[in-house]
Design an enzyme around this catalytic site. Structure first.
Site, PDB file in Angstrom:
ATOM      1  N   LYS A  93       0.823  -1.209   0.000  1.00  0.00           N
ATOM      2  CA  LYS A  93       0.000   0.000   0.000  1.00  0.00           C
ATOM      3  C   LYS A  93       0.857   1.260   0.000  1.00  0.00           C
ATOM      4  O   LYS A  93       0.603   2.218   0.720  1.00  0.00           O
ATOM      5  CB  LYS A  93      -0.926  -0.008   1.215  1.00  0.00           C
ATOM      6  N   CYS A  94       1.870   1.245  -0.843  1.00  0.00           N
ATOM      7  CA  CYS A  94       2.863   2.319  -0.907  1.00  0.00           C
ATOM      8  C   CYS A  94       2.816   2.971  -2.281  1.00  0.00           C
ATOM      9  O   CYS A  94       2.439   2.335  -3.259  1.00  0.00           O
ATOM     10  CB  CYS A  94       4.245   1.689  -0.650  1.00  0.00           C
ATOM     11  N   GLY A  95       3.218   4.223  -2.346  1.00  0.00           N
ATOM     12  CA  GLY A  95       3.292   4.898  -3.635  1.00  0.00           C
ATOM     13  C   GLY A  95       4.269   4.224  -4.592  1.00  0.00           C
ATOM     14  O   GLY A  95       4.161   4.369  -5.809  1.00  0.00           O
TER      15      GLY A  95
END
Length: 159
Positions: free
Chosen positions: A34-36
């Site tokens: 759930k990271c850029g």
């Protein structure tokens, strides 16, 4: 301790001895769902497919230490990687990469190659370490470094 003496755990909590990696070029990445930077999974898989038959191994180590961006358990993480990015390279057991519970793999990597301005800690998800065929940490790359930008170094080490 040498790189090949390390034995982290895989997603099923079984030993994954680095001894099996002798003679291979290894790219190690601390990953999160759930990271850029999560879309880097796509580029990592592309590089893996392109060079795995020449001796490249990519290992993902999920980590929840940065913005709680990897909240899932090992099975959920594996499923996410496979379903969303077609990941076929090994994604091992979720670990800590900084602090008192740092996995021995990351202690080894950080002590072998410091980051910017000598900083040893991991700054964020998707930092990368490239290890040569003899188990030496060749280079460390920031989260901003796209997997395709590492391709030239990978080619050089595979020769």
């Amino acid at each position: 301790m040498s790189f090949y003496e390390l034995t982290p755990k895989d997603k099923a909590n079984q030993d994954y001895p680095f001894q099996q990696l002798e003679g291979k070029v290894v790219l190690i990445v601390n990953v999160a769902s759930k990271c850029g930077f999560t879309p880097q999974y796509k580029g990592l898989e592309e590089i893996y497919q392109k060079y795995k038959d020449q001796g490249l191994v990519i290992l993902g180590f999920p980590c929840n230490q940065f913005g709680h961006q990897e909240p899932g358990n090992d099975e959920e993480i594996s499923s996410f990687c496979s379903l969303n990015y077609g990941v076929t390279f090994p994604v091992l057991k979720k670990i800590d990469v900084n602090g008192a519970n740092t996995d021995p793999v990351y202690d080894y990597l950080k002590n072998s190659k410091s980051g910017l301005l000598g900083f040893k800690g991991i700054k964020w998800n998707f930092e990368k370490f490239l290890v040569d065929k003899k188990g030496n940490v060749y280079q460390r790359y920031s989260s901003l470094t796209k997997p395709t930008s590492i391709e030239e170094d990978i080619q050089k080490l595979l020769k």
